[in-house]
Design an enzyme around this catalytic site. Structure first.
Site, PDB file in Angstrom:
ATOM      1  NE  ARG A 158      52.728  83.313  59.664  1.00 13.71           N
ATOM      2  CZ  ARG A 158      51.852  82.531  59.012  1.00 13.71           C
ATOM      3  NH1 ARG A 158      51.858  83.042  57.780  1.00 13.71           N
ATOM      4  NH2 ARG A 158      51.361  81.667  59.852  1.00 13.71           N
ATOM      5  CG  HIS A 186      52.006  89.319  53.735  1.00  8.59           C
ATOM      6  ND1 HIS A 186      51.056  90.035  55.212  1.00  8.59           N
ATOM      7  CD2 HIS A 186      52.198  88.245  53.867  1.00  8.59           C
ATOM      8  CE1 HIS A 186      51.249  88.457  55.832  1.00  8.59           C
ATOM      9  NE2 HIS A 186      51.486  87.616  55.018  1.00  8.59           N
ATOM     10  CG  ASP A 215      49.998  85.551  57.884  1.00  5.66           C
ATOM     11  OD1 ASP A 215      49.107  85.393  56.577  1.00  5.66           O
ATOM     12  OD2 ASP A 215      50.859  85.990  58.306  1.00  5.66           O
ATOM     13  CG  HIS A 245      46.844  86.084  53.217  1.00  4.82           C
ATOM     14  ND1 HIS A 245      47.696  86.549  52.358  1.00  4.82           N
ATOM     15  CD2 HIS A 245      47.797  85.811  54.051  1.00  4.82           C
ATOM     16  CE1 HIS A 245      49.271  85.428  52.661  1.00  4.82           C
ATOM     17  NE2 HIS A 245      49.419  85.860  53.851  1.00  4.82           N
TER      18      HIS A 245
HETATM   19 FE   LIG Z   1      50.764  85.091  55.001  1.00  4.67          FE
END
Ligand SMILES: [Fe+2]
Length: 306
Positions: free
Chosen positions: A277, A262, A109, A107
């Site tokens: 993140r 990723h 993000d 995917h």
């Molecule tokens: Fe992700």
């Protein structure tokens, strides 16, 4: 003079490629919010060229300094549905001992909204002794590698992305993961139509916008959509278009979310793994014909009824 030497003269850091088409490690740098404008520009240029950039030995960073560094590259934004860590602007914790943190599917993000993040900055906090690598793919290289007739087809296609995707793609999701998905991740349902090919706002490259948040292609049946999706996605995930990173505690990895997908490899069993993140606000994608993505917000009830 090599680019690495040029960078080193200006900023003090060196760039070491990790694969031919994607990924570079930056060495001799200590990340912080206090880096010079020149160094920040050089980091952004390195990111645009290599799509994902790895930094070892950044264990001095806490959430605050992590966000101070990330903020130098743009405006921080919270996740549309998940709560950010207390006292932070955008920090999401992905913790293997909590729900919904094993993103073992390909995917980009947050593509279920229109202006999805342009950059993510991920820090390894608790890393298991084995397993838990992340793999990134270069979606600009994938587009370039398509034969011309398939490039032309991709240029014309649009796809609907949603956070209410089919969560059977979550692999061996536990009951708790599924409950988290239903109650938190999809408490508001988003659907966004993106062009399958967007023009990168900084490099001008054409990149493919797909991944497992895609529900279907616009104007194409679910049956045909699945075949087309598999065809394009297979070019994105071809091993030659990817790089794989074996995390160590204190690593920081940044990726250009406009030019990559990723996959978090779910091969660490019950070991504890925590990454955090920060994300930076992105631009609404623009197609090769200069049309912009369109977002629709649906309530959970509407989505279930439709
Ligand atoms: Fe992700």
């Amino acid at each position: 003079m090599s680019k690495a030497k040029l960078d080193n003269n200006v900023t003090g850091f060196n760039v070491i490629k990790r694969a031919a088409r994607i990924g570079a490690e930056v060495v001799n740098i200590k990340l912080s919010g206090d880096l010079s404008d020149e160094t920040i520009k050089a980091i952004n240029d390195t990111l645009l060229e290599h799509k994902v950039v790895f930094f070892r030995d950044q264990g001095h960073l806490d959430d605050d300094e992590h966000e101070r560094f990330a903020r130098r590259l743009g405006k921080l934004v919270p996740h549309p549905t998940m709560a950010v860590s207390k006292g932070t602007a955008s920090m999401i914790e992905l913790n293997s001992e909590r729900c919904g943190s094993r993103a073992d599917f390909w995917h980009t993000d947050v593509t279920f909204v229109d202006a999805y993040p342009k950059i993510a900055v991920l820090r390894g906090v608790v890393i298991p002794p084995f397993g838990g690598d992340t793999v990134w793919s270069n979606t600009a290289a994938a587009y370039l590698g398509l034969p011309k007739p398939l490039q032309r087809l991709a240029d014309e296609l649009w796809a609907v992305h949603s956070n209410a995707y089919d969560y059977t793609v979550m692999g061996n999701a536990s009951q708790a993961d599924r409950q988290h998905f239903d109650e938190i991740y999809t408490r508001t349902i988003y659907e966004t139509e993106h062009p399958v090919v967007r023009v990168h706002p900084e490099t001008g490259e054409r990149t493919l916008v797909l991944g497992d948040l895609v529900l279907r292609f616009v104007g194409i049946s679910k049956y045909d959509s699945q075949k087309l999706f598999d065809l394009f996605q297979s070019h994105i995930t071809a091993p030659e278009n990817t790089v794989r990173w074996n995390w160590k505690q204190g690593d920081v990895v940044m990726w250009d979310n406009r030019a990559t997908q990723h996959y978090a490899v779910n091969d660490y069993g019950n070991q504890h793994r925590v990454v955090r993140r920060a994300v930076i606000d992105g631009e609404v994608p623009v197609s090769v014909e200069s049309r912009r993505s369109v977002m629709r917000i649906k309530s959970a009830k509407q989505a279930q009824a439709s």
